[in-house]
Every structure is written in structure tokens, then in C-alpha cells.
Design a protein around this motif. Structure first.
Motif, PDB file in Angstrom:
ATOM      1  N   ARG A   1      -0.957  -4.644  -9.375  1.00  0.00           N
ATOM      2  CA  ARG A   1      -1.439  -2.661 -10.015  1.00  0.00           C
ATOM      3  C   ARG A   1      -1.757  -2.096  -8.237  1.00  0.00           C
ATOM      4  O   ARG A   1      -2.422  -2.080  -7.648  1.00  0.00           O
ATOM      5  CB  ARG A   1      -3.328  -2.245 -10.551  1.00  0.00           C
ATOM      6  N   PRO A   2      -0.535  -0.946  -8.945  1.00  0.00           N
ATOM      7  CA  PRO A   2      -0.617  -0.213  -7.465  1.00  0.00           C
ATOM      8  C   PRO A   2      -1.837   0.844  -7.329  1.00  0.00           C
ATOM      9  O   PRO A   2      -2.685   1.305  -7.720  1.00  0.00           O
ATOM     10  CB  PRO A   2       0.702   1.078  -8.011  1.00  0.00           C
ATOM     11  N   ASP A   3      -1.921   1.423  -5.683  1.00  0.00           N
ATOM     12  CA  ASP A   3      -2.436   1.595  -5.529  1.00  0.00           C
ATOM     13  C   ASP A   3      -2.929   3.220  -5.718  1.00  0.00           C
ATOM     14  O   ASP A   3      -3.185   4.195  -4.454  1.00  0.00           O
ATOM     15  CB  ASP A   3      -3.467   1.978  -4.021  1.00  0.00           C
ATOM     16  N   THR A   4      -1.361   3.469  -5.985  1.00  0.00           N
ATOM     17  CA  THR A   4      -1.439   5.208  -5.871  1.00  0.00           C
ATOM     18  C   THR A   4      -1.123   5.152  -7.410  1.00  0.00           C
ATOM     19  O   THR A   4      -0.914   4.239  -8.411  1.00  0.00           O
ATOM     20  CB  THR A   4       0.181   5.459  -5.326  1.00  0.00           C
ATOM     21  N   GLU A   5      -0.643   6.992  -7.630  1.00  0.00           N
ATOM     22  CA  GLU A   5      -0.157   7.004  -8.608  1.00  0.00           C
ATOM     23  C   GLU A   5       0.663   6.778  -9.127  1.00  0.00           C
ATOM     24  O   GLU A   5       2.010   6.853  -8.272  1.00  0.00           O
ATOM     25  CB  GLU A   5      -0.080   8.648  -9.668  1.00  0.00           C
TER      26      GLU A   5
ATOM     27  N   PRO B   1      -1.879  -7.871   5.552  1.00  0.00           N
ATOM     28  CA  PRO B   1      -2.458  -6.906   4.877  1.00  0.00           C
ATOM     29  C   PRO B   1      -1.831  -5.051   4.402  1.00  0.00           C
ATOM     30  O   PRO B   1      -2.331  -4.492   3.621  1.00  0.00           O
ATOM     31  CB  PRO B   1      -3.497  -5.676   6.204  1.00  0.00           C
ATOM     32  N   ALA B   2      -0.215  -5.430   4.478  1.00  0.00           N
ATOM     33  CA  ALA B   2       0.445  -4.473   3.712  1.00  0.00           C
ATOM     34  C   ALA B   2       0.400  -4.674   2.192  1.00  0.00           C
ATOM     35  O   ALA B   2       0.461  -3.844   1.828  1.00  0.00           O
ATOM     36  CB  ALA B   2       1.857  -4.860   4.618  1.00  0.00           C
TER      37      ALA B   2
ATOM     38  N   HIS C   1       0.758  -1.050   0.032  1.00  0.00           N
ATOM     39  CA  HIS C   1       0.209   0.024  -0.031  1.00  0.00           C
ATOM     40  C   HIS C   1       0.814   1.435  -0.274  1.00  0.00           C
ATOM     41  O   HIS C   1       1.489   1.102   0.898  1.00  0.00           O
ATOM     42  CB  HIS C   1      -1.251   0.010   1.911  1.00  0.00           C
ATOM     43  N   ASN C   2       0.263   2.196  -1.141  1.00  0.00           N
ATOM     44  CA  ASN C   2       1.479   3.645  -0.732  1.00  0.00           C
ATOM     45  C   ASN C   2       3.088   2.936  -0.850  1.00  0.00           C
ATOM     46  O   ASN C   2       3.569   3.574  -0.184  1.00  0.00           O
ATOM     47  CB  ASN C   2       0.849   3.970   0.463  1.00  0.00           C
ATOM     48  N   ASP C   3       2.975   2.174  -1.474  1.00  0.00           N
ATOM     49  CA  ASP C   3       4.472   1.617  -1.650  1.00  0.00           C
ATOM     50  C   ASP C   3       5.491   2.367  -2.554  1.00  0.00           C
ATOM     51  O   ASP C   3       5.389   3.782  -3.267  1.00  0.00           O
ATOM     52  CB  ASP C   3       4.451   0.579  -3.041  1.00  0.00           C
TER      53      ASP C   3
END
Lengths: 341, 341
Positions: free
Chosen positions: A155-159, A195-196, A135-137
Motif C-alpha cells: 500500500r503506497p504512502d501517497t495518493e 528505510p527507503a 516512500h513517496n514513490d
DNA sequence: AGGTTTGCCTAAACCGGTTCAGAAGACTCG
DNA sequence: CGAGTCTTCTGAACCGGTTTAGGCAAACCT
């Protein structure tokens, strides 16, 4: 032993032309007459010339290698066959191009960031694979800052400026839950991954959604780090409580196999007393007893797709995302009709 | 973004000295006054100079990387946690030295030989690890011819100019057999690994010897390729014949786990009807049911030892063989007193 | 015809380090 | 005092490719 390496200067001398022309001919670039070209090639061949990767690296500022940094506890890594298969897939596309794979296995995320930095500052690699997306890698902005081409696995959860290779885990989880429900299960629990990690939390979300869509109340979920040990612990907790679930959906196969062991140890029959499902369809699943009902994924396809995409990205400056086909449920013996629903 | 890389020429200019002197100072070699040395170092630091691996590679003809070529069917590779742990161990010694690991996973032995050749002709690596040693291993003369430093994982059965890291599997197998005999087993079978692989045939030889030493007649042995599938097949053959063995010694854990599954499937109780032992003590062993009695090995210690030895070899031109402590039997639940000896 | 374009090629710089021959100055020694 | 030795440092070559600026001749305009 090692006969003195023949260089383009040798070829040039033999052909009576300049170094530059040899270089042009060898890379077949325009500006060389057809005649000279074949003669130069012929002489290079005869002299047994092979390019010096090192010299080429220096002048072109490329390293002809791709990097994979794995940040995992070696314990967890060992029981997860994802990487060996993934790497084998990657190799099938790198090898023909003469590219090498530089692998780093690091113990923690801090070291991981340092490793990326040094891979870049050493110019070791021309691009990297980003696995185990979080998350928010933080690795995404890091690589962006470093200007290193990358492909994300998932697929990342950030731009993200990088192409991603992803597969939707939702259908597989949903199919699993529907299957269990169709068998008559009502109390279904989930042993989730970390969860990370994005695929950990996504599989969990898919589980929650699937239960809801089946009209069932929210089920129990236990978070783990994907390790066999954590899977066993979770299974034990779930199965030793009052009114235990009749089915457990594990977020990966190694944990499911551990769950199988725990069930046996507790004297429970699988699938009569408890049904167990996994995720990934690793090699073992067919050979444990009862054989594991699980969702098939194809790590080496990921590897191939990731390799191709990274190559495209580096060659063309851009590459489209790839969506791999979702994993399908493979029905074996570990899930069945609950004896006491 | 990427600020123009600062080179030793920049440092030299800033310090008002020649490039050569800067190089000497940076590599702290004699011939530089203490005064100049600290000044140059200070300036390099201030300018943020970092060495260019590529340039250094070209002029020193070294690549600052080590290679590992794995020739295995991806299927087998996936269920074997040896390599991930081994690699993690190797990394602990390479990383501090700024060395990288170049990994190749190839499908067959022919490709493997080609891969070694191209690693060398590309000058990709300064040395390699030779794993999965085979009888009369053709890679040894090849690497000798190529002049590449190497370390073998296991003691070769032919003349070898390379140091080896080995562990004697005999005591572990012997201990296993003695333990089974002490429990009352008389019909003990062996599911061996690939006879082409040294550790496969050595474990088998150790098994034969141990039986003899126990005063028992030669036991049944079935050769496999170390894969889970082959292990399951072998177990099935052994257990479905007339007067099946009361104990099976598997040459590795994945096969033993498959054996466990087959036994369950056949309705046999483990260990009452059949005892099962493994080899390696992989992560899974503790969590299958019954937990697997097996011989503990330490792949990451191999990695560390192999890494250190290869570094020594390259630095000193020679390095002693390393004998790792033999694996000890870890007693869990999968072996016990036979109900019907 | 003269000027421009085009095709083929060379020489030299460049990538960023390492290394070696030798110069300049300080120091030692007979 | 002059020769020899050390220490410190410079300049240039070198590793083996790529790339650029430019030369020369033949072909192409109009």
C-alpha cells in the motif's frame, strides 16, 4: 518447414465470405448468423488458422503482455527468493489468458524510470506490476502520467490511482516480539530493511510498536539494504557490543541466516545466548541450524493476486484492493529461552 | 494526457516527402540525399516521433524480444540465485539494443514444450535461451523444427544446430576433490544434482573421475533434484550411516548449506568431523558458519555471453560457441583436516 | 401499403511501419 | 545528341488483423 501462415483472408476466401465477417465470427461478436459462424470456425480450424498477435497488436493497440521492472542490485536479488515465487504466481494467471510477462532487471532507479518510459513508448506492455514500493514513490505519478494500468505490491504512502495488493506485516512482527517476550527476552534488537522501502520501514515501525505494547523500552534498530552482507554486519555490531541483545528480529530471512552464521562465528549458542528470528519463511529456513523461527509469507499468492487484479483493472477499468492474510509466526529452533536474560 | 502519437506519415507531410522516403531516412538506408536525410531526421526529432514497435513488428515479422522459459519447481527456483543473476547479465546486453526479455516460469516439462510452441506461433520472440539442459534434450529438435534461433546454456550431449555457452565444471570439482584429499580425506561422498540435467550428471562424472585420479576407491553418490530439502535428506543419510564420509562434496551451494545445518543438528563439528563443500559461490556462502568452501561460478557472465551470442546468431545467422573460464575453488572454513580420518 | 427496424453481410479504411516497382531528373559516355 | 546509368524520390502494395459505414432483404410495425 514453416508452412505459410494461414490468415483470416485465407479463411474468408475458403468460406466465401468477407474478411470482416471472419473476424467477427472468430471473436464471437454479434452480427453473424449461427450457421456462418460454425462454418467459419470449422474452416479456420481445418486450415489451422492461428491469430497473428502482431497484427492484432497493431490494430487494437494492445500488446498482450504485462511488465515487471525490478530495480535491485543483482547481489541482493540473488539471495531473495521473493521474485521467482512471485513470478511463478503471476504466470499461473497470465498463461491461461495468453499473456506474456516482460521482465526487466535494472541496476538503479534512474534506469528504472527510463525503462518504464520505454516500455510504454514502445507499447511493449498493457500494464505493469510495481514492486518494492518506496516512500513517496516517483513511479506512481510517472505511470499515472504515462496512462499505464498498474498494480502496486504494497500500500503506497501517497495518493495512488492504482489498486494495491498488500499484506499487513504488523501482526507477524508483533507476534514475533510477543513470542520473544514470553520466552523471557527483554533486550530485543531489530535488523531492519531499507528505510527507503515501505515494507522495510513498516516492519520497523511494527517492531517499535510491539516493544512499546510489551511495556519494554525502545530497542536497538539497525538499518540495512536487506542484503545478506548488511545483515551479517548488523548482527556483528549488535552482538559484539557491551550487553548485547538476547534476541534479534531480522526483517528478512537471508539476513537472519547471516545472523545465525555470525552468532556461531562469535561462539554464541543459538538460541541459548541469542535468539534469532526472520521474516518470509524462505526455503532455507527449515534447513539451517537451528531451523529459523520466522514469519511465513506467500509470494506466489501475491503473484496470483497481483496478476488477477491487474487483469481485472485492464478489463473493467477498476479493481478493488486486495488484502492478503497476514503472515503467521512459524516457530522453530532459532528462538528460545535466554540463558542469561 | 497522451498526445496523439506522431507517425512517419506526419513526418512525411511536414517534410513534404513520401512515407517511404521517411522510412528510408530513418533507417539510414541508401537512396536518400544527405540533404533530405538531415531534414527528415530533424523534423522527426522536432515532432517527437518515436517508432511504433507494433507496426514495425507486423511488417518486419520480428518481435524485438527474446525468450527465457524456466521449467522448475518454484520451490527449487527460489533458493537458486542463478536465474536472477543470469537475467541481470542478459539484460545488460539486451537493453541497449531495445530488446525485451519475455520470461515464462512453468511448472513442468510438458507445459514447457507448449510454451515454446506458443511463443513461436504468437511470434512473441525472435530467439530463446535454453537453460537447464537435459540429456537428449527434446527442446533442441523442437526449436529446430520451429525454426527459432536459440542458444544453449551448456554443451548438449546430442547434435545441436545452436551455439552453446558452456563452462567446464570438471576443473572445479577436481580441484575440490584434490583439495580434500590433500587435507587427508579418504572417504569423500558426493551429493549430486539431478541426473536428468547435464550439469548434474557432469559434475557427478567429474567427481568420480577425480576420486579415481586421486587413487581412491569410488565414493558414495546420492542423486537429488538440486533442492535444499533433497540436499538435507542426502546429508542426513550420508552422515547417519556406519563409517560416514569425512567430507561431502555438494553439487550446489543451497544443498551444501542444508548439509551444514544437518551436520550441526547431528552434533557434528564442521570441518572437524565432516568437511563440506559447495558449488556456485552464491551470496550466502560467505555468511553461513563456517563459511562455505565452494567453486565460484559467474551467472551474470553467462547471461552476458548468452545475450551477445544470441544477438550475433540472429544478426549473422551463425555464432561461435563460447567457453567460459572454469570456476575456481574458493577456500573458506567449511573444509579442513579431518579429526578422525 | 409504406416506413422502420433488425439481422447478416461486404467493402474499404485503418493501425504504422517496410519494401518494391518504377518515374523523373541529372550525369556519364560513346 | 541520344542511350544508358545513377541517384533520388513517389505511389502503392503489404504485413494480418479490427472496425466502421453502408447495402440488402426479411420481419415488424400501424
Amino acid at each position: 518447414m514453416s508452412e505459410p501462415k494461414v490468415t483470416i483472408a485465407d479463411v474468408a476466401r475458403e468460406a466465401g465470405v468477407s474478411k470482416g465477417l471472419v473476424s467477427f465470427a472468430l471473436n464471437d461478436r454479434p452480427g453473424v448468423s449461427a450457421e456462418s459462424r460454425v462454418r467459419i470456425l470449422e474452416i479456420a480450424e481445418r486450415l489451422g488458422w492461428t491469430p497473428s498477435l502482431r497484427a492484432r497488436s497493431l490494430s487494437t493497440r494492445r500488446s498482450f503482455a504485462l511488465g515487471l521492472v525490478i530495480a535491485r542490485d543483482p547481489e541482493v536479488l540473488g539471495s531473495d527468493p521473493f521474485f521467482p515465487s512471485f513470478i511463478a504466481g503471476v504466470e499461473t494467471v497470465l498463461a491461461p489468458q495468453g499473456l506474456a510477462l516482460v521482465l526487466s532487471v535494472v541496476p538503479d532507479e534512474k534506469t528504472e524510470m527510463r525503462t518504464y518510459r520505454s516500455l510504454v513508448s514502445d507499447g511493449r506492455v498493457d500494464g505493469v506490476f510495481l514492486s518494492d514500493l518506496r516512500h513517496n514513490d516517483p513511479r506512481i505519478p510517472l505511470l499515472q502520467e504515462l496512462g499505464l494500468p498498474a498494480v502496486t505490491l504494497g500500500r503506497p504512502d501517497t495518493e495512488s490511482p492504482f489498486p494495491c495488493i498488500s499484506v499487513d506485516d504488523t501482526p507477524g512482527v508483533a507476534e514475533t516480539v510477543r513470542y520473544l517476550v514470553s520466552l523471557g527476552h527483554r533486550r530485543i534488537a531489530h535488523v531492519a530493511g531499507s528505510p527507503a522501502l515501505l515494507h522495510g520501514s513498516r516492519r520497523r515501525a511494527a517492531f517499535d510498536t510491539a516493544l512499546r505494547e510489551a511495556g519494554l523500552p525502545a530497542g536497538q534498530s539497525i538499518e540495512t539494504d536487506f542484503s545478506v552482507a548488511a545483515g551479517a554486519d548488523a548482527a556483528r555490531r549488535l552482538l559484539t557490543q557491551d550487553s548485547p541483545p538476547t534476541a534479534i528480529v531480522f526483517a528478512n530471512d537471508p539476513m537472519a541466516i547471516a545472523g545465525l552464521g555470525v552468532a556461531h562465528e562469535l561462539g554464541l549458542r543459538v538460541p541459548d545466548d541469542v535468539s534469532i528470528t526472520g521474516f518470509d519463511d524462505i526455503d532455507f529456513t527449515r534447513y539451517v541450524y537451528p531451523a529459523l523461527t520466522t514469519v511465513r509469507t506467500a509470494p506466489s499468492d501475491w503473484g496470483r493476486a497481483a496478476g488477477r487484479t491487474l487483469l481485472d483493472l485492464m478489463a473493467l477499468g477498476t479493481a478493488p484492493d486486495v488484502d492478503l492474510p497476514a503472515g503467521r509466526l512459524v516457530i522453530r529452533g532459532s528462538a528460545g529461552t535466554p540463558l542469561r536474560p
